[in-house]
Write an enzyme that holds these catalytic residues in place. Structure first.
Site, mmCIF file in Angstrom:
data_model
loop_
_atom_site.group_PDB
_atom_site.id
_atom_site.type_symbol
_atom_site.label_atom_id
_atom_site.label_comp_id
_atom_site.label_asym_id
_atom_site.label_seq_id
_atom_site.Cartn_x
_atom_site.Cartn_y
_atom_site.Cartn_z
ATOM 1 N N GLY A 93 0.820 -1.206 0.000
ATOM 2 C CA GLY A 93 0.000 0.000 0.000
ATOM 3 C C GLY A 93 0.847 1.245 0.000
ATOM 4 O O GLY A 93 2.051 1.184 0.255
ATOM 5 N N GLU A 139 -15.845 7.435 -12.925
ATOM 6 C CA GLU A 139 -15.976 6.050 -12.472
ATOM 7 C C GLU A 139 -17.392 5.532 -12.687
ATOM 8 O O GLU A 139 -17.590 4.389 -13.096
ATOM 9 C CB GLU A 139 -15.603 5.919 -10.991
ATOM 10 C CG GLU A 139 -14.184 6.349 -10.649
ATOM 11 C CD GLU A 139 -13.128 5.627 -11.469
ATOM 12 O OE1 GLU A 139 -13.311 4.406 -11.722
ATOM 13 O OE2 GLU A 139 -12.146 6.268 -11.875
ATOM 14 N N ASP A 190 -7.189 4.280 -19.420
ATOM 15 C CA ASP A 190 -8.302 3.670 -20.155
ATOM 16 C C ASP A 190 -7.989 3.639 -21.640
ATOM 17 O O ASP A 190 -8.249 2.640 -22.320
ATOM 18 C CB ASP A 190 -9.585 4.501 -19.966
ATOM 19 C CG ASP A 190 -9.977 4.607 -18.507
ATOM 20 O OD1 ASP A 190 -9.576 3.715 -17.742
ATOM 21 O OD2 ASP A 190 -10.666 5.580 -18.163
#
Ligand code: ADP
Ligand code: MG
Ligand code: ZN
Length: 607
Positions: free
Chosen positions: A208, A431, A507
């Site tokens: 993380g 999103e 994307d």
């Protein structure tokens, strides 16, 4: 972390000097005094004087007739033993007789007792030295230990009382805690697992961004497990001398196996676990040796013995793939940046430690700190407390917190971590765009989680929402639907904000790759059909592809790829246009909660 108490640093020679001084004192003063008290050597004349003054009580002549020992009263009137060299004295017997009631004989040779002399001059000092050695032994041992342990690991053992952290200190991070609880449970009761033949993963890797509480979680595991906890930071392995890093690893595992069940925690493992160079000549031989040793040790030990390996990193992509192979760090525990609920919980944990005004609204603070890590939030509370002190107050007020949000966020805005409200809004629509396009095409929940908090996975950090399960076969329609989903994020931005942002870079990359493969490898385009235009050159090393056609064809391929993407984009736009109220509703909901589940999403969509 609590460290072992260090003895005051004194050179070894210090203790030797003390011993020597004590010995000298014994030899020079104590011992002679003691001996003198027993037997005193005097002149013959002194003996005769004592005899004349009637102070002599008892006289004994040595067996060889050379010496004379006598007991007489000294000037203080106390009995004292004396020795003297015997002079040729024919009158001696007469003198003895005339001097009161002296008892005299010649039988026993009265010499200083040899055993006693031996005892006092040799055995006692030796015992004393040993005694002193004992006294300082703990200190000596640590000193000596430090010298001898040159190259041994500096792993420190932490027990519950020492880290003092438990899972209660870690707010949020429920999934990570759940995964770690299993490990703790295993260490408490290994039988339960071994009985049915289950063996726990050898290693779990906490992954993380910095400041999300990875080290804290490991400390909490140590506190909960109540087993020995070896903790070492990757940077401690990187030593001056070649070979020491590897030696440390070996030693660490040896110690751990002796203390099993126990936990070994390697913090910042990326410092040693970096990908090894593929080139033959390595500039960092030392690190490689250390890593190789680590891999060897991991293969060598048996997790059923109860050694569990934990490691933490914020750069998982830089780790050597060998470390992540099954049987090594085969379990990954993501430790992500906290969402709204997580931030509130973290603020609460840290607010407990400072005096807070009851009016303080932590939720408002949490809302204004999207993208902040646990460490940032802890820092915000602390800064606020400092500010309150500067202002001469004894409680933290809301304005202190607000002020310190500015300070701390300004600090990390440079690091590009914080998200402004406007950005948050765009990300939310983006999103939702992906998710809604996906859901409308398949009529099922597109994901199990949608979030606007940056993620470790994914180039730009936002989970892409469409984690379709890995499928081996994708129909042409499905591939096209996936394309449309990929363009859905950008499409939503365009529709709502009438603009485009850089957020869609990942994307676009994915969509281009998919569309390209559809044309050149899967035979899914109208123009080319089933002609393989591309070959995968190296399926194991990332799968590079190579175009095998003329440049005119290549240009046509590009046009076909563009055509596919444009068509997909149009489809996404039309899906979103048809569902604009839902887009707004879902985006608002996501904005408020920051993370929503797939079910929540479907509920709102189908409401
Ligand atoms: P990492 O190792 O992931 O970089 P740390 O564990 O060192 O982060 O966290 C730094 C500090 O931030 C912790 O000591 C703690 O005060 C605070 N912190 C981080 N995450 C949390 C959390 N989930 N709950 C409570 N405090 C946290
Ligand atoms: Mg850390
Ligand atoms: Zn996207």
């Amino acid at each position: 972390m609590a460290d072992r108490k260090q003895s005051p640093k004194r050179p070894l020679i210090f203790y030797y000097l003390i011993s020597l001084a004590v010995l000298l004192i014994i030899n020079a003063f104590v011992l002679p005094m003691f001996m003198r008290r027993q037997i005193m050597e005097v002149d013959y004349s002194t003996f005769l004087e004592a005899l004349e003054e009637n102070r002599v009580l008892k006289v004994e002549m040595s067996a060889d007739g050379q010496e004379l020992a006598y007991v007489a009263l000294d000037s203080h009137g106390e009995r004292q033993t004396y020795v003297t060299v015997l002079m040729p004295d024919p009158d001696l017997l007469t003198r003895l007789r005339s001097s009161g009631n002296v008892r005299f004989s010649r039988i026993k040779p009265v010499e200083p007792n040899p055993i006693l002399t031996y005892l006092f001059s040799l055995v006692v000092p030796i015992l004393l030295i040993f005694g002193l050695g004992r006294l300082f032994s703990s200190k000596l041992q640590t000193k000596m230990g430090d010298i001898m342990a040159f190259g041994k690991s500096n792993a420190r053992i932490y027990l519950k009382a020492q880290t003092g952290k438990t899972f209660a200190d870690v707010a949020g991070q429920d999934e990570a805690k759940e995964a770690l609880k299993e490990i703790v449970d295993f260490l408490h009761d290994p039988e339960k697992y071994t009985r049915i033949g289950a063996s726990l993963p050898k290693g779990a890797l906490l992954v993380g961004p910095p400041g999300t509480g990875k080290t804290l979680l490991a400390q909490a595991v140590a506190g909960e497990a109540q087993v020995p906890f070896f903790s070492i930071s990757g940077s401690e392995f990187v030593e001056m001398f070649v070979g020491l890093g590897a030696a440390k690893v070996r030693d660490l595992f040896k110690q751990a196996e002796e203390k099993a069940p126990c936990i070994v925690f390697i913090d910042e493992i990326d410092t040693i676990g970096k990908k090894r160079d593929q080139a033959g000549f390595s500039a960092n031989d030392e690190r490689e040796q250390t890593l190789n040793q680590l891999l060897t040790e991991m293969d060598g030990f048996d997790s059923r013995k109860g050694v569990v390996l934990l490691a933490a990193t914020n750069r998982p992509e830089s780790l050597d793939p060998a470390l992540l192979r099954p049987g090594r760090f085969d379990r990954r525990i993501p430790v992500e940046l906290p969402d709204l609920a997580g931030r509130i919980a973290i603020l609460k944990v840290h607010a407990r430690k400072v005096a807070m005004s009851p009016q303080v609204d932590l939720e408002a603070i949490a809302r204004s700190t999207a993208g902040a890590s646990g460490a940032d939030l802890a820092n915000i509370i602390n800064e606020a407390a400092l500010r309150a002190v500067r202002q001469g107050r004894n409680r933290v007020e809301q304005e202190d917190l607000e002020e310190s949000v500015e300070v701390v966020i300004a600090g990390y805005q440079k690091k590009n971590a914080a998200i402004s409200p406007k950005e948050k809004e765009i990300i939310a629509y983006h999103e939702i765009g992906h998710a809604l396009v996906a859901a409308k095409q398949t009529n099922s929940a597109p994901v199990h989680k949608i979030t606007i908090i940056p993620r470790t996975s994914g180039a730009l950090g936002y989970t892409m929402q469409v984690e379709e399960d890995d499928r081996y076969l994708l129909t042409k329609e499905e591939a096209f639907a996936r394309l449309a989903t990929l363009t859905g994020g950008r499409a939503a931005e365009e529709l709502v904000f009438n603009t485009a942002t850089t957020g869609a870079a990942n994307d676009i990359e994915q969509a281009t790759r998919l569309a390209r493969s559809m044309v050149t490898r899967y035979g899914m385009s109208d123009q080319f059909g089933m002609v393989a235009l591309e070959q995968v050159t190296n399926p194991y090393l990332g799968g590079d592809t190579m175009l095998s056609c003329s440049s005119e064809t290549a240009a046509e391929v590009d046009r076909a790829v563009m055509g596919l993407i444009n068509k997909a984009h149009e489809r996404a736009i039309s899906i979103l246009k048809d569902n604009m109220d839902k887009v707004h509703e879902l985006a608002r909901h996501l904005l408020a909660k920051e993370t929503i589940t797939g079910e929540e999403f479907m509920q709102i969509l189908n409401a």
